[in-house]
Scaffold this active site. Sequence first.
Site, short mmCIF file in Angstrom:
data_model
loop_
_atom_site.label_atom_id
_atom_site.label_comp_id
_atom_site.label_asym_id
_atom_site.label_seq_id
_atom_site.Cartn_x
_atom_site.Cartn_y
_atom_site.Cartn_z
N ASP A 135 -1.78 -5.79 14.42
CA ASP A 135 -1.41 -5.00 15.71
C ASP A 135 -2.54 -5.89 16.79
O ASP A 135 -2.75 -5.26 17.82
CB ASP A 135 -1.76 -3.72 15.96
CG ASP A 135 -3.14 -2.95 15.59
OD1 ASP A 135 -3.90 -3.91 14.99
OD2 ASP A 135 -3.13 -1.79 15.70
N GLN A 153 0.80 -1.11 0.01
CA GLN A 153 0.04 0.11 0.07
C GLN A 153 1.04 1.18 0.01
O GLN A 153 1.60 1.47 1.02
CB GLN A 153 -0.99 0.03 1.33
CG GLN A 153 -1.96 1.01 1.48
CD GLN A 153 -2.54 1.10 2.67
OE1 GLN A 153 -2.00 0.87 3.79
NE2 GLN A 153 -3.60 1.92 2.66
N HIS A 196 27.16 -19.81 41.69
CA HIS A 196 27.37 -18.50 42.09
C HIS A 196 28.09 -17.64 41.05
O HIS A 196 29.06 -18.11 40.38
CB HIS A 196 28.28 -18.42 43.50
CG HIS A 196 28.10 -19.71 44.50
ND1 HIS A 196 26.97 -19.71 45.11
CD2 HIS A 196 28.61 -20.69 44.61
CE1 HIS A 196 27.01 -20.88 45.98
NE2 HIS A 196 27.98 -21.53 45.41
N GLU A 208 -16.08 5.04 14.75
CA GLU A 208 -14.78 4.94 15.55
C GLU A 208 -14.80 6.18 16.70
O GLU A 208 -15.87 7.08 16.66
CB GLU A 208 -13.88 5.70 14.50
CG GLU A 208 -13.42 4.55 13.23
CD GLU A 208 -12.79 3.30 13.84
OE1 GLU A 208 -12.05 3.31 14.62
OE2 GLU A 208 -13.60 2.43 13.67
#
Length: 419
Positions: free
Chosen positions: A106, A76, A333, A158
């Site tokens: 996402d 795109q 250790h 939205e």
Amino acid sequence: MHKDIAAVILAAGKGKRMKSDVPKILHPLCERPMLEYVMDLVEALAIKRKILVLGENHLLIEKQIKKRKGWEIVIQKRQLGTADAVKTTDNLLKGFKGELLILYADHPLFRKETIRKLIEHQQRENLDLTLLTAVVKRPKGYGRIIRDKWGNISEVLEEDKLNEYQKRIKEINLGVYCCKKESLFSVLNQIKRNNRQKEFYLTDAVGLLYKKNALIDAVKIINTDEALGVNSYADLARANRIIQERIIERLLSEGVKIIDPFTTFIAYTTQIGKGSVIYPFTIIEKDVKIGKNCSIGPFAHIRPGTVIEDKVVLGNFIEVVRSRIKSNSRAKHFSYLGDAIIGRDVNIGAGTVTANFDGKKKNRTVIKDKAFIGSDTILIAPLRIGKNAVTAAGSVIPHHHNVADNQIVLGVPARPIKK
Ligand code: UD1
Ligand code: MG
């Protein structure tokens, strides 16, 4: 079931809200890029056509996913919104008459059973469009599901278009759609640029389809831990926690004893054998393999490229990277072991350091079976310590001063002594 489905992942967005130079979808969750979780999901559903919409960072992303097979990629060119992103698949899908499964890159937390339910609902009811929705406590920032007086979905609005009443709606759009390709494409061109963001919103297709009397429905998810979309670092941290919980739950069920899941970090690709115990405040990074019946931590840091065989003990403040530690060996250790191959039944005393970096490159340390490395030994690589050899406490062993089998060395620089 999935014969005539094409999956489309929208991954071209800039992720501006993250304020990061790294593309949002390459940000890792438990050391795996967010996008890869969504691609895994599509692959797990065995959908034949898999399309990925990428944007201006496409080269970087293509490099990351180059090992994956069977993906078609479209670019795109300008990020004009989610509706425009779907439109970029127009050429690829010419002549395709089946259904589309559209996902946003996402949203890395969906389980495959959830998406399968969505597809099944769409196909069984023969609808034009099925959305995935959830009822959540904090809907702010997500598109809201608007229903008419009969309870049918009439629109998705939205945040910037909501009135005060609508702002209280708790049913949100999760950005996963299963639809008849032809129904969706019949309204895509009617979507107008949104005033504020100047973007073409894919969600506007819902209202347009409703006006055409199309059949629209939703599948509501029950586990809201799947619902989170990642738009900020705060979301990223929350998603990371959820994936971490899933990794730890899996390991616990496989017989790994993790004493305190809240202070233990384990990367996505880590393997740990059953009977091993992981003590609190331990970090295990990616590409690490730990065998059975080991004891790791507290406060251990196991870094990439490390293989730990069975019954190994790595205690407090041990850091290991790009190393192999064979069975029954122990370093209890504070020690640093880098680029080392450590045999079986080796004892690494407190404070041992492999000085692996000479300023230009990393060098290898080899310690053979049953060697005893005394406390505070500095092993300057490249170096080989023989079988059954002993280094006395405080020894500094210069590079290439290999210690023979059964030999004891002592001092700074270390010299052999008689047995
Ligand atoms: C979107 C939805 C919202 C939903 C939310 C779920 C729209 C208009 N809104 O909002 O209803 O509640 O997701 O998280 O769809 N992308 C492109 N090209 C673009 C723009 C975006 O490929 O030009 C991709 C992004 O990489 C991202 C996805 O589309 O993976 C969603 O875009 P994003 O900007 O994050 O939408 P949200 O504001 O989260
Ligand atoms: Mg988003």
